[in-house]
Design a protein around this motif. Sequence first.
Motif, PDB file in Angstrom:
ATOM      1  N   ASP B 224       0.878  -1.236   0.209  1.00 15.53           N
ATOM      2  CA  ASP B 224       0.117   0.211   0.086  1.00 15.53           C
ATOM      3  C   ASP B 224       0.901   1.337  -0.111  1.00 15.53           C
ATOM      4  OD1 ASP B 224      -2.512  -1.528   0.090  1.00 15.53           O
ATOM      5  OD2 ASP B 224      -1.952  -1.845   2.263  1.00 15.53           O
ATOM      6  N   VAL B 225       1.841   1.338   0.997  1.00 15.68           N
ATOM      7  CA  VAL B 225       2.347   2.849   1.043  1.00 15.68           C
ATOM      8  C   VAL B 225       3.523   2.844   0.018  1.00 15.68           C
ATOM      9  CG1 VAL B 225       4.167   3.806   2.582  1.00 15.68           C
ATOM     10  CG2 VAL B 225       2.087   2.727   3.689  1.00 15.68           C
ATOM     11  N   GLN B 226       4.398   1.643  -0.235  1.00 15.58           N
ATOM     12  CA  GLN B 226       5.455   1.941  -1.475  1.00 15.58           C
ATOM     13  C   GLN B 226       4.911   1.627  -2.601  1.00 15.58           C
ATOM     14  OE1 GLN B 226       8.434   2.830  -0.545  1.00 15.58           O
ATOM     15  NE2 GLN B 226       7.852   2.612   1.563  1.00 15.58           N
ATOM     16  N   GLY B 232       2.610   7.741  -7.140  1.00 11.58           N
ATOM     17  CA  GLY B 232       2.497   9.362  -7.121  1.00 11.58           C
ATOM     18  C   GLY B 232       1.242   9.554  -6.183  1.00 11.58           C
ATOM     19  N   LEU B 233       0.778   8.693  -5.677  1.00 14.50           N
ATOM     20  CA  LEU B 233      -0.441   8.802  -4.521  1.00 14.50           C
ATOM     21  C   LEU B 233       0.311   9.281  -3.066  1.00 14.50           C
ATOM     22  CD1 LEU B 233      -1.571   6.752  -6.818  1.00 14.50           C
ATOM     23  CD2 LEU B 233      -3.242   6.530  -5.066  1.00 14.50           C
ATOM     24  N   ASP B 234      -0.522  10.060  -2.291  1.00 19.30           N
ATOM     25  CA  ASP B 234      -0.308  10.243  -1.067  1.00 19.30           C
ATOM     26  C   ASP B 234      -0.821   8.920  -0.333  1.00 19.30           C
ATOM     27  OD1 ASP B 234       1.027  12.591  -1.175  1.00 19.30           O
ATOM     28  OD2 ASP B 234      -0.534  13.866  -0.120  1.00 19.30           O
ATOM     29  N   THR B 235      -0.205   8.584   0.961  1.00 23.12           N
ATOM     30  CA  THR B 235      -0.720   7.508   1.651  1.00 23.12           C
ATOM     31  C   THR B 235      -0.914   7.564   2.957  1.00 23.12           C
ATOM     32  OG1 THR B 235       1.899   6.857   2.074  1.00 23.12           O
ATOM     33  CG2 THR B 235       0.614   5.888   0.026  1.00 23.12           C
ATOM     34  N   CYS B 236      -1.813   6.708   3.503  1.00 18.36           N
ATOM     35  CA  CYS B 236      -2.302   6.746   5.088  1.00 18.36           C
ATOM     36  C   CYS B 236      -2.170   5.189   5.497  1.00 18.36           C
ATOM     37  CB  CYS B 236      -3.724   7.124   5.274  1.00 18.36           C
ATOM     38  SG  CYS B 236      -4.122   7.033   7.061  1.00 18.36           S
ATOM     39  N   ALA B 243       4.265   3.724  16.993  1.00 22.90           N
ATOM     40  CA  ALA B 243       5.206   4.535  16.311  1.00 22.90           C
ATOM     41  C   ALA B 243       6.668   3.697  16.129  1.00 22.90           C
ATOM     42  CB  ALA B 243       5.465   5.706  17.379  1.00 22.90           C
ATOM     43  N   SER B 244       6.943   2.865  17.063  1.00 24.48           N
ATOM     44  CA  SER B 244       8.271   2.071  17.129  1.00 24.48           C
ATOM     45  C   SER B 244       8.291   1.379  15.835  1.00 24.48           C
ATOM     46  CB  SER B 244       8.416   1.203  18.378  1.00 24.48           C
ATOM     47  OG  SER B 244       7.487   0.048  18.140  1.00 24.48           O
ATOM     48  N   GLU B 245       7.152   0.988  15.213  1.00 20.06           N
ATOM     49  CA  GLU B 245       7.404   0.366  13.897  1.00 20.06           C
ATOM     50  C   GLU B 245       7.420   1.308  12.739  1.00 20.06           C
ATOM     51  OE1 GLU B 245       5.001  -2.912  12.925  1.00 20.06           O
ATOM     52  OE2 GLU B 245       4.768  -3.516  15.332  1.00 20.06           O
ATOM     53  N   THR B 246       7.765   2.508  12.941  1.00 22.60           N
ATOM     54  CA  THR B 246       7.892   3.613  11.858  1.00 22.60           C
ATOM     55  C   THR B 246       8.952   3.151  10.848  1.00 22.60           C
ATOM     56  OG1 THR B 246       6.638   5.214  13.022  1.00 22.60           O
ATOM     57  CG2 THR B 246       7.520   5.984  11.138  1.00 22.60           C
ATOM     58  N   PRO B 247       8.902   3.260   9.724  1.00 17.28           N
ATOM     59  CA  PRO B 247      10.056   2.924   8.761  1.00 17.28           C
ATOM     60  C   PRO B 247      10.860   4.061   8.454  1.00 17.28           C
ATOM     61  CG  PRO B 247       8.068   3.483   7.367  1.00 17.28           C
ATOM     62  CD  PRO B 247       7.510   3.598   8.858  1.00 17.28           C
ATOM     63  N   SER B 248      12.288   3.642   8.553  1.00 18.91           N
ATOM     64  CA  SER B 248      13.277   4.847   8.121  1.00 18.91           C
ATOM     65  C   SER B 248      13.930   4.619   6.985  1.00 18.91           C
ATOM     66  CB  SER B 248      14.049   4.939   9.355  1.00 18.91           C
ATOM     67  OG  SER B 248      14.834   3.770   9.617  1.00 18.91           O
ATOM     68  N   ASP B 249      13.768   3.199   6.542  1.00 18.75           N
ATOM     69  CA  ASP B 249      14.638   2.817   5.324  1.00 18.75           C
ATOM     70  C   ASP B 249      13.906   2.756   4.209  1.00 18.75           C
ATOM     71  OD1 ASP B 249      13.255   0.769   5.985  1.00 18.75           O
ATOM     72  OD2 ASP B 249      14.864  -0.731   5.875  1.00 18.75           O
ATOM     73  N   GLN B 250      12.781   3.198   4.179  1.00 16.21           N
ATOM     74  CA  GLN B 250      11.777   3.067   2.940  1.00 16.21           C
ATOM     75  C   GLN B 250      11.808   4.453   2.246  1.00 16.21           C
ATOM     76  OE1 GLN B 250       9.627   0.329   2.263  1.00 16.21           O
ATOM     77  NE2 GLN B 250       9.684  -0.737   4.326  1.00 16.21           N
ATOM     78  N   PRO B 251      11.795   4.325   0.858  1.00 16.64           N
ATOM     79  CA  PRO B 251      11.746   5.523  -0.334  1.00 16.64           C
ATOM     80  C   PRO B 251      10.614   6.294  -0.073  1.00 16.64           C
ATOM     81  CG  PRO B 251      11.681   3.660  -1.370  1.00 16.64           C
ATOM     82  CD  PRO B 251      11.838   3.220  -0.226  1.00 16.64           C
ATOM     83  N   SER B 253       7.882   7.586   2.481  1.00 15.95           N
ATOM     84  CA  SER B 253       7.482   7.643   3.773  1.00 15.95           C
ATOM     85  C   SER B 253       5.725   8.054   3.759  1.00 15.95           C
ATOM     86  CB  SER B 253       7.999   8.890   4.479  1.00 15.95           C
ATOM     87  OG  SER B 253       9.214   8.652   4.729  1.00 15.95           O
ATOM     88  N   PRO B 254       4.897   7.231   4.614  1.00 12.43           N
ATOM     89  CA  PRO B 254       3.577   7.389   4.483  1.00 12.43           C
ATOM     90  C   PRO B 254       3.166   8.854   4.768  1.00 12.43           C
ATOM     91  CG  PRO B 254       4.134   6.036   6.502  1.00 12.43           C
ATOM     92  CD  PRO B 254       5.266   6.313   5.666  1.00 12.43           C
ATOM     93  N   THR B 255       2.235   9.598   4.221  1.00 12.06           N
ATOM     94  CA  THR B 255       1.757  10.825   4.551  1.00 12.06           C
ATOM     95  C   THR B 255       1.210  11.084   5.679  1.00 12.06           C
ATOM     96  OG1 THR B 255       1.323  11.036   2.111  1.00 12.06           O
ATOM     97  CG2 THR B 255       0.680  12.754   3.217  1.00 12.06           C
ATOM     98  N   PHE B 256       0.537  10.140   6.277  1.00 16.83           N
ATOM     99  CA  PHE B 256      -0.142   9.911   7.427  1.00 16.83           C
ATOM    100  C   PHE B 256       0.184   8.555   8.049  1.00 16.83           C
ATOM    101  CE2 PHE B 256      -2.922  12.496   4.485  1.00 16.83           C
ATOM    102  CZ  PHE B 256      -2.933  13.502   5.202  1.00 16.83           C
TER     103      PHE B 256
END
Lengths: 273, 273
Positions: B224-226, B232-236, B243-251, B253-256
């Motif tokens: 969904d997010v990647q 070109g879509l924004d993502t939720c 929060a601990s699972e928020t990705p840092s290494d993905q091109p 980032s989710p918009t929300f």
Amino acid sequence: MELFPGMNGLLDYSTYIFDLDGCVYFGPEPAQGASGLISLLSGLGKRVLFLSNNSTHSPHEVVQKLQSMDIHVLASDIHLASTLLARYLHETHGSLRLAVAGEKFLHKEMARFDHTVVPLDDTSADCLVMGRYLSFTFDCLVECVRQLESGGHFYVTNLDTHHPGPEGARQPETGALAAAVSAVTGKTPFSVGKPFPYAFTSLLNDLALDSRDCLMIGDSLNTDVQGAGNAGLDTCWLNPGGASETPSDQPNSPTFTFPGLAEVLATVQQEVR
Amino acid sequence: MELFPGMNGLLDYSTYIFDLDGCVYFGPEPAQGASGLISLLSGLGKRVLFLSNNSTHSPHEVVQKLQSMDIHVLASDIHLASTLLARYLHETHGSLRLAVAGEKFLHKEMARFDHTVVPLDDTSADCLVMGRYLSFTFDCLVECVRQLESGGHFYVTNLDTHHPGPEGARQPETGALAAAVSAVTGKTPFSVGKPFPYAFTSLLNDLALDSRDCLMIGDSLNTDVQGAGNAGLDTCWLNPGGASETPSDQPNSPTFTFPGLAEVLATVQQEVR
């Protein structure tokens, strides 16, 4: 008699360990030369053993199959992955509660080595044990996943993804079913079947064999040639594809390479003369 | 109204594209807030669409399931992986002979897009097409292998290995079955389901949507997010783990990011006020 001075001859061993699928037979079809070679070796006083990752049959069933191919051996000379895993688990962990995804003999061997076999959907099991399972279904995959999500450890009889059937067609093996379970759970299964050392060293220890006196004969570069090579055995690789497939990047080169058992038999007959 | 000046608000879109499994429902259980959010968005004149890798049901069956959860939508707003693949194959190759390992709707969609569906053991097929298949068996695995060994190409509705079921338990998906087939054959399947661009671009093109007006809402960082981000879509992103699972290494980032649809609903309600 040595064919190549300074090198081993095919008859320079006291013990010959044959793989089964893709070596002695292809599904229901015997390999050409298998019956003749095994009876010639036995007649020469050699010890003939079988070491296979087969997890669907009992040694007794294998004996009957071999008999129908005019190959006559004892059940006690047949060493199969189901038994190896049941025994390893008991030696390492004692009696366990095991959920088993596999054929009847796999259940039976687990019980014979003092494990308690529980239904596949009983998530109180210590481990999930998986073999080649002809009755595998989607629901079985769901239950295997649930076992591992409930904290069970993941053991398989072997990691082979396939073995050769009639006309070289690939027959799915335990490793293919395990791949589906691993894909969902991210868990890597543990195996003691070939090519892992336990398969070879437990056989050598049990029968008090010296690895230098043994020749492993099989069709798989990974399980038979690399596995046996790592355990210190010489190896005879059956390579129906011919020389072009000879490996160059593997640590253990096969001691001998032949297209099949018919050519091994012809060479042994030459050496005997 | 903007909650954070200079940033997008959740209401700044004309079109909301929901994932289904793990987003709107978990197996038979609706997600908290799903019904309220979807009816609020519709009431505000927003377009609500569904884009899912589901390959076991028809849009009509999904409509009925959603109705039982008090979510009322049109079948034409539901876009599923079976349809995407059937259409892609026809656009790219014309009418094909297809061996199909999947549920009834997958067969039906292939036929609707002018393909000929042949039995799974008919090795004259051009392609093997695989979806999530609840009747999958060991014999089916054997037949899939034979298809690919006979030269068939390997297509799957999606590569997801699992989707979340009730209480987060992993439900095996198409990618897990494909992993078993790939393990035996060494062949990598081709998919057009999420996260691949075709899933998003064909939807945008069909409905003449501008990607900048669309928000993709889903639980999977990969599909969904990647996937939507690449189109070109924004993502939720729905992230129940926090929060601990928020990705840092993905091109992309989710918009929300929200724990679930209940929190999305609460925020949309605040924005409306």
